[in-house]
Design a protein around this motif. Structure first.
Motif, PDB file in Angstrom:
ATOM      1  N   VAL A   1       0.837  -1.195   0.000  1.00 26.39           N
ATOM      2  CA  VAL A   1       0.000   0.000   0.000  1.00 26.39           C
ATOM      3  C   VAL A   1       0.876   1.250   0.000  1.00 26.39           C
ATOM      4  CG1 VAL A   1      -1.649   1.345   1.357  1.00 26.39           C
ATOM      5  CG2 VAL A   1      -2.007  -1.097   1.042  1.00 26.39           C
ATOM      6  N   PHE A   2       1.916   1.251   0.830  1.00 26.07           N
ATOM      7  CA  PHE A   2       2.852   2.375   0.858  1.00 26.07           C
ATOM      8  C   PHE A   2       3.473   2.593  -0.525  1.00 26.07           C
ATOM      9  CE2 PHE A   2       7.067   4.155   1.119  1.00 26.07           C
ATOM     10  CZ  PHE A   2       6.968   5.180   2.046  1.00 26.07           C
ATOM     11  N   ASP A   3       3.925   1.506  -1.131  1.00 29.35           N
ATOM     12  CA  ASP A   3       4.568   1.615  -2.439  1.00 29.35           C
ATOM     13  C   ASP A   3       3.607   2.188  -3.469  1.00 29.35           C
ATOM     14  OD1 ASP A   3       6.909   0.743  -4.269  1.00 29.35           O
ATOM     15  OD2 ASP A   3       5.148  -0.134  -5.225  1.00 29.35           O
ATOM     16  N   TYR A   4       2.344   1.774  -3.435  1.00 29.39           N
ATOM     17  CA  TYR A   4       1.387   2.243  -4.427  1.00 29.39           C
ATOM     18  C   TYR A   4       1.039   3.715  -4.214  1.00 29.39           C
ATOM     19  CZ  TYR A   4      -2.825   2.673  -7.233  1.00 29.39           C
ATOM     20  OH  TYR A   4      -3.756   3.091  -8.155  1.00 29.39           O
ATOM     21  N   ILE A   5       0.723   4.098  -2.969  1.00 32.14           N
ATOM     22  CA  ILE A   5       0.269   5.460  -2.709  1.00 32.14           C
ATOM     23  C   ILE A   5       1.414   6.465  -2.812  1.00 32.14           C
ATOM     24  CG2 ILE A   5      -0.691   7.007  -0.960  1.00 32.14           C
ATOM     25  CD1 ILE A   5      -2.390   4.707   0.045  1.00 32.14           C
ATOM     26  N   GLU A   6       2.498   6.211  -2.066  1.00 28.55           N
ATOM     27  CA  GLU A   6       3.554   7.216  -1.946  1.00 28.55           C
ATOM     28  C   GLU A   6       4.521   7.231  -3.126  1.00 28.55           C
ATOM     29  OE1 GLU A   6       3.330   9.347   0.237  1.00 28.55           O
ATOM     30  OE2 GLU A   6       2.098   8.491   1.828  1.00 28.55           O
ATOM     31  N   MET A   7       4.710   6.077  -3.791  1.00 23.17           N
ATOM     32  CA  MET A   7       5.698   6.000  -4.863  1.00 23.17           C
ATOM     33  C   MET A   7       5.084   6.056  -6.258  1.00 23.17           C
ATOM     34  SD  MET A   7       8.414   5.929  -3.082  1.00 23.17           S
ATOM     35  CE  MET A   7       9.639   5.569  -4.337  1.00 23.17           C
TER      36      MET A   7
ATOM     37  N   SER B   1      -0.347  14.061 -12.692  1.00 26.21           N
ATOM     38  CA  SER B   1      -0.376  13.391 -11.395  1.00 26.21           C
ATOM     39  C   SER B   1      -0.877  14.382 -10.341  1.00 26.21           C
ATOM     40  CB  SER B   1       1.011  12.893 -11.016  1.00 26.21           C
ATOM     41  OG  SER B   1       1.870  13.987 -10.719  1.00 26.21           O
ATOM     42  N   PRO B   2      -1.392  13.906  -9.197  1.00 27.87           N
ATOM     43  CA  PRO B   2      -1.864  14.838  -8.153  1.00 27.87           C
ATOM     44  C   PRO B   2      -0.783  15.800  -7.688  1.00 27.87           C
ATOM     45  CG  PRO B   2      -2.690  12.639  -7.726  1.00 27.87           C
ATOM     46  CD  PRO B   2      -1.729  12.508  -8.866  1.00 27.87           C
ATOM     47  N   VAL B   3       0.441  15.310  -7.487  1.00 26.46           N
ATOM     48  CA  VAL B   3       1.516  16.186  -7.021  1.00 26.46           C
ATOM     49  C   VAL B   3       1.829  17.262  -8.057  1.00 26.46           C
ATOM     50  CG1 VAL B   3       3.962  16.264  -6.426  1.00 26.46           C
ATOM     51  CG2 VAL B   3       2.519  14.459  -5.487  1.00 26.46           C
ATOM     52  N   GLU B   4       1.921  16.880  -9.326  1.00 21.37           N
ATOM     53  CA  GLU B   4       2.210  17.847 -10.381  1.00 21.37           C
ATOM     54  C   GLU B   4       1.072  18.842 -10.552  1.00 21.37           C
ATOM     55  OE1 GLU B   4       4.163  19.796 -13.523  1.00 21.37           O
ATOM     56  OE2 GLU B   4       4.867  18.466 -11.918  1.00 21.37           O
ATOM     57  N   PHE B   5      -0.167  18.380 -10.407  1.00 24.79           N
ATOM     58  CA  PHE B   5      -1.322  19.256 -10.544  1.00 24.79           C
ATOM     59  C   PHE B   5      -1.297  20.341  -9.469  1.00 24.79           C
ATOM     60  CE2 PHE B   5      -6.031  20.030 -10.223  1.00 24.79           C
ATOM     61  CZ  PHE B   5      -6.177  20.557 -11.497  1.00 24.79           C
ATOM     62  N   GLU B   6      -0.978  19.967  -8.229  1.00 29.64           N
ATOM     63  CA  GLU B   6      -0.902  20.958  -7.160  1.00 29.64           C
ATOM     64  C   GLU B   6       0.319  21.864  -7.324  1.00 29.64           C
ATOM     65  OE1 GLU B   6      -1.375  19.649  -3.200  1.00 29.64           O
ATOM     66  OE2 GLU B   6      -3.259  18.613  -3.559  1.00 29.64           O
ATOM     67  N   ARG B   7       1.413  21.321  -7.852  1.00 25.08           N
ATOM     68  CA  ARG B   7       2.599  22.156  -8.073  1.00 25.08           C
ATOM     69  C   ARG B   7       2.292  23.265  -9.076  1.00 25.08           C
ATOM     70  NH1 ARG B   7       6.719  22.930 -11.426  1.00 25.08           N
ATOM     71  NH2 ARG B   7       5.898  21.432 -12.939  1.00 25.08           N
ATOM     72  N   ARG B   8       1.574  22.934 -10.144  1.00 25.83           N
ATOM     73  CA  ARG B   8       1.234  23.946 -11.139  1.00 25.83           C
ATOM     74  C   ARG B   8       0.238  24.956 -10.567  1.00 25.83           C
ATOM     75  NH1 ARG B   8       1.087  21.124 -17.156  1.00 25.83           N
ATOM     76  NH2 ARG B   8       3.022  19.905 -16.920  1.00 25.83           N
TER      77      ARG B   8
ATOM     78  N   PRO C   1       2.686  10.741  -6.821  1.00 24.56           N
ATOM     79  CA  PRO C   1       3.644  11.508  -7.634  1.00 24.56           C
ATOM     80  C   PRO C   1       3.639  11.199  -9.122  1.00 24.56           C
ATOM     81  CG  PRO C   1       4.783   9.703  -6.549  1.00 24.56           C
ATOM     82  CD  PRO C   1       3.347   9.620  -6.105  1.00 24.56           C
ATOM     83  N   ILE C   2       3.071  10.061  -9.558  1.00 24.12           N
ATOM     84  CA  ILE C   2       3.255   9.641 -10.951  1.00 24.12           C
ATOM     85  C   ILE C   2       1.932   9.415 -11.677  1.00 24.12           C
ATOM     86  CG2 ILE C   2       4.126   7.784 -12.421  1.00 24.12           C
ATOM     87  CD1 ILE C   2       6.410   7.414 -10.515  1.00 24.12           C
ATOM     88  N   ARG C   3       0.972   8.733 -11.067  1.00 20.54           N
ATOM     89  CA  ARG C   3      -0.216   8.279 -11.794  1.00 20.54           C
ATOM     90  C   ARG C   3      -1.025   9.455 -12.342  1.00 20.54           C
ATOM     91  NH1 ARG C   3      -5.533   7.096 -11.892  1.00 20.54           N
ATOM     92  NH2 ARG C   3      -6.145   5.026 -12.643  1.00 20.54           N
ATOM     93  N   ARG C   4      -1.345   9.393 -13.614  1.00 24.33           N
ATOM     94  CA  ARG C   4      -2.114  10.449 -14.259  1.00 24.33           C
ATOM     95  C   ARG C   4      -3.603  10.313 -13.930  1.00 24.33           C
ATOM     96  NH1 ARG C   4       0.868  12.998 -18.265  1.00 24.33           N
ATOM     97  NH2 ARG C   4       2.815  11.967 -18.849  1.00 24.33           N
ATOM     98  N   HIS C   5      -4.283  11.474 -13.837  1.00 27.27           N
ATOM     99  CA  HIS C   5      -5.712  11.508 -13.531  1.00 27.27           C
ATOM    100  C   HIS C   5      -6.431  12.357 -14.580  1.00 27.27           C
ATOM    101  CE1 HIS C   5      -5.784   9.802  -9.350  1.00 27.27           C
ATOM    102  NE2 HIS C   5      -4.493  10.041  -9.501  1.00 27.27           N
ATOM    103  N   GLY C   6      -7.517  11.819 -15.084  1.00 29.02           N
ATOM    104  CA  GLY C   6      -8.310  12.586 -16.037  1.00 29.02           C
ATOM    105  C   GLY C   6      -8.876  13.855 -15.423  1.00 29.02           C
TER     106      GLY C   6
END
Length: 390
Positions: free
Chosen positions: A356-362, A377-384, A366-371
């Motif tokens: 679960v840790f590997d899936y959520i945090e790694m 990715s959620p992290v990139e979306f918030e960074r922008r 940070p990586i999985r794309r969301h429509g």
């Protein structure tokens, strides 16, 4: 309450389980300290200290003794290799068995490092002389470009954990500077047998019913305009041979990032409080953030309500028996089980929590794309969002 006191402190704390999983990404999985620290949102010097402390406790590996390579062992290895090839080649070549020799030659070239040429010729029913003549003639420019593109497709598909379908793979390729249509990516993935993970079938659920203990303030408005405005939370369970492992997660609706989560062997109010405290540690939201949940007994407990009130969070609850009021949280658990758990039973609860840790945090954050995040990715979306200065 103890959890409230810990949260109100100045220092940011991490559980032993969180530290162990973060260190495992560096020592066992080969990620760099900088990469892991940036993905899970902690200072790199903190993670470096954890890794150094862990390395001091790992014993030096002992010398291994190679087995004797006698003539009998070599004969058995050769026989095993032949049987394995005759089993595996038809499995991987089933798409070309009924096609022409060019398709079979292309398969042989693609798997030249995996299987012996003589074995592939025997199984596919072609001649080596014909294969060599085909190699000398060479493939067309279109075929060469397809092979190059297929290599990139496989790379991105594997990097996603074999989760992405052709739409998200196309986004990855375009982001990397490739010019290709999604139809071409679909054709190449379909020919190679690459596909997205398929979810579970839907079960009928009861809808409607009286209002809950707390009003449904969210009212299915799943599109906040900024982070830390609306959080949703829920609980799911994961099978292990030691019994159930329960997972509570808190998601920020703006970016779909999991901002806090916790696991336990029992489904109590402490479990959901641990997840909420983890979210508060990570995000440090201002007053007024809405926290939406269902009407489970963990969320109607006095401890949960007291924590929300003490930290000036706004409670919201789904209507009784109406899962669609908390659809985004339930959708995350569906994605987790579809893309990572895949109906398997973990040997231990610790192994399940580690995955679960590997899936959520790694991967997921940070990586999985969301429509819903414009293919980011959620992290990139918030960074922008932060860069835009809104």
């Amino acid at each position: 309450m103890a959890m409230t006191e810990v949260f109100m402190g100045n220092s940011k704390q991490y559980t032993d389980e969180f530290r162990a999983e973060a260190v495992k990404q560096v020592i066992e999985r080969g990620f760099t300290v900088v990469d892991v620290a940036s993905r899970i949102g902690i200072p790199k010097h903190t993670l470096y200290g954890w890794v150094q402390a862990a390395k001091k406790t790992v014993p030096a590996p002992g010398a291994t003794v190679a087995p004797s390579d006698s003539a009998e062992i070599r004969r058995l290895k050769a026989e095993l290799r032949r049987v394995t090839e005759e089993r595996d080649i038809p499995k991987k070549s089933r798409r070309v068995l009924c096609q022409g020799v060019r398709a079979k030659y292309a398969f042989m070239r693609a798997h030249a490092r995996e299987f012996r040429l003589v074995a592939m010729c025997r199984v596919l029913g072609v001649q080596r002389s014909g294969y060599y003549a085909w190699l000398r003639h060479g493939a067309s420019a279109r075929e060469r470009e397809d092979q190059r593109l297929l290599g990139l497709i496989k790379h991105h598909w594997l990097a996603s954990g074999t989760v992405y379908g052709y739409r998200k793979i196309t986004l990855d390729l375009r982001e990397a500077g490739e010019q290709c249509s999604r139809h071409r990516v679909l054709r190449l993935m379909r020919a190679e047998g690459l596909r997205a993970q398929v979810g579970y079938g839907r079960k009928p659920r009861h809808r409607g019913g009286p209002a809950g203990v707390v009003a449904n303030v969210l009212n299915r408005d799943f599109g906040p305009q900024a982070p830390n405005k609306v959080w949703v939370t829920d609980i799911t369970y994961i099978r292990t041979y030691e019994g159930w492992l329960f997972l509570a997660a808190v998601m920020d609706l703006y970016s779909r990032q999991i901002v806090g989560w916790a696991t336990a062997s029992t489904m109590t109010s402490d479990l959901v409080l641990q997840a909420l405290v983890a979210a508060a540690w990570r995000r440090k939201p201002g007053p007024g953030v809405m926290v939406h949940s269902d009407q489970g007994c963990q969320f109607t407990s006095s401890d949960w309500q007291s924590f929300l009130k003490a930290h000036r969070m706004v409670p919201s609850m789904s209507r009784r028996g109406n899962c669609h009021d908390n659809a985004v949280a339930e959708s995350f658990f569906s994605v987790l089980k579809k893309e990572r758990i895949k109906r398997r039973i973990y040997p231990t609860r610790a192994m399940a929590a580690s995955d679960v840790f590997d899936y959520i945090e790694m991967f997921y954050n940070p990586i999985r794309r969301h429509g819903s995040a414009g293919g980011l990715s959620p992290v990139e979306f918030e960074r922008r969002y932060a860069q835009s200065g809104d």
